[in-house]
Design an enzyme around this catalytic site. Sequence first.
Site, PDB file in Angstrom:
ATOM      1  N   TYR A  26       0.832  -1.204   0.000  1.00 23.42           N
ATOM      2  CA  TYR A  26       0.000   0.000   0.000  1.00 23.42           C
ATOM      3  C   TYR A  26       0.871   1.261   0.000  1.00 23.42           C
ATOM      4  O   TYR A  26       0.629   2.201  -0.771  1.00 23.42           O
ATOM      5  CB  TYR A  26      -0.901  -0.019   1.232  1.00 23.42           C
ATOM      6  CG  TYR A  26      -1.695   1.242   1.454  1.00 23.42           C
ATOM      7  CD1 TYR A  26      -2.785   1.552   0.646  1.00 23.42           C
ATOM      8  CD2 TYR A  26      -1.347   2.133   2.473  1.00 23.42           C
ATOM      9  CE1 TYR A  26      -3.510   2.718   0.843  1.00 23.42           C
ATOM     10  CE2 TYR A  26      -2.074   3.297   2.676  1.00 23.42           C
ATOM     11  CZ  TYR A  26      -3.143   3.580   1.869  1.00 23.42           C
ATOM     12  OH  TYR A  26      -3.856   4.732   2.067  1.00 23.42           O
ATOM     13  N   GLU A  48     -12.016   5.952   4.680  1.00 17.46           N
ATOM     14  CA  GLU A  48     -11.436   6.810   5.716  1.00 17.46           C
ATOM     15  C   GLU A  48     -12.468   7.083   6.809  1.00 17.46           C
ATOM     16  O   GLU A  48     -12.126   7.159   7.986  1.00 17.46           O
ATOM     17  CB  GLU A  48     -10.935   8.121   5.104  1.00 17.46           C
ATOM     18  CG  GLU A  48      -9.737   7.985   4.174  1.00 17.46           C
ATOM     19  CD  GLU A  48      -8.434   7.630   4.873  1.00 17.46           C
ATOM     20  OE1 GLU A  48      -8.410   7.557   6.121  1.00 17.46           O
ATOM     21  OE2 GLU A  48      -7.431   7.422   4.164  1.00 17.46           O
ATOM     22  N   TRP A  56      -5.574   1.939  10.219  1.00 18.50           N
ATOM     23  CA  TRP A  56      -5.774   1.849   8.774  1.00 18.50           C
ATOM     24  C   TRP A  56      -5.522   0.439   8.266  1.00 18.50           C
ATOM     25  O   TRP A  56      -6.184  -0.017   7.325  1.00 18.50           O
ATOM     26  CB  TRP A  56      -4.893   2.860   8.054  1.00 18.50           C
ATOM     27  CG  TRP A  56      -5.081   2.824   6.571  1.00 18.50           C
ATOM     28  CD1 TRP A  56      -4.164   2.463   5.631  1.00 18.50           C
ATOM     29  CD2 TRP A  56      -6.286   3.152   5.841  1.00 18.50           C
ATOM     30  NE1 TRP A  56      -4.718   2.538   4.373  1.00 18.50           N
ATOM     31  CE2 TRP A  56      -6.012   2.958   4.471  1.00 18.50           C
ATOM     32  CE3 TRP A  56      -7.553   3.586   6.219  1.00 18.50           C
ATOM     33  CZ2 TRP A  56      -6.960   3.186   3.476  1.00 18.50           C
ATOM     34  CZ3 TRP A  56      -8.502   3.811   5.226  1.00 18.50           C
ATOM     35  CH2 TRP A  56      -8.200   3.608   3.879  1.00 18.50           C
TER      36      TRP A  56
END
Length: 201
Positions: A26, A48, A56
Amino acid sequence: MSDLRIGPDGIARCGWVGDDPEYRRYHDEEWGRPLHGERPLFEKMSLEGFQAGLSWITILRKRPAFRAAFAGFAPDAVAAFGDADVERLMGDAGIVRNRAKILAAIGNARLVAQMPEGELDTLMWSFAPPPRSEADRPVDFGGVPATTPASDALSKALRAAGFRFVGPTTMYALMQSAGMVDDHLVGCRFAGSGVTVTSGS
């Protein structure tokens, strides 16, 4: 102590990557690279929002399940979700089962679906600051803010339009992730390496 981390491949990366292969992918392929297009930006906004209060990496690992549950984050499709879909999502162990966040994602999709094509992209990117010079790049995590005047302004504009779960901290995380800002640290191999990711990606 440096906030960089040397990976098993010998490449220096931002230290938050740790040892997780998916986080490393990522960081290398997505984080800080310009993201455009209605569907990708709606997805990013939604994820988000679901991340608020969580890590995350938790959201990243659940992203395939989120995409399956939310019709690939096609705004028109999500906008058509009704009460039965909400209950379906609340029963889906593959995603974050938070009713307020689910309802916000559906409500946000309805707002996006009402916008002329390209308006969400134009609106969000209008708050992107000018690209930073290498001299302005953060040297450690202490130099990476949680919010900025730009993320405050983006949050305010989205909330005024009716969007939810778009607070300033959430929007700064989106700005980092979508490449509106590049917060790769000095010395990171991927600092300044952003390339545009389009809606076809």
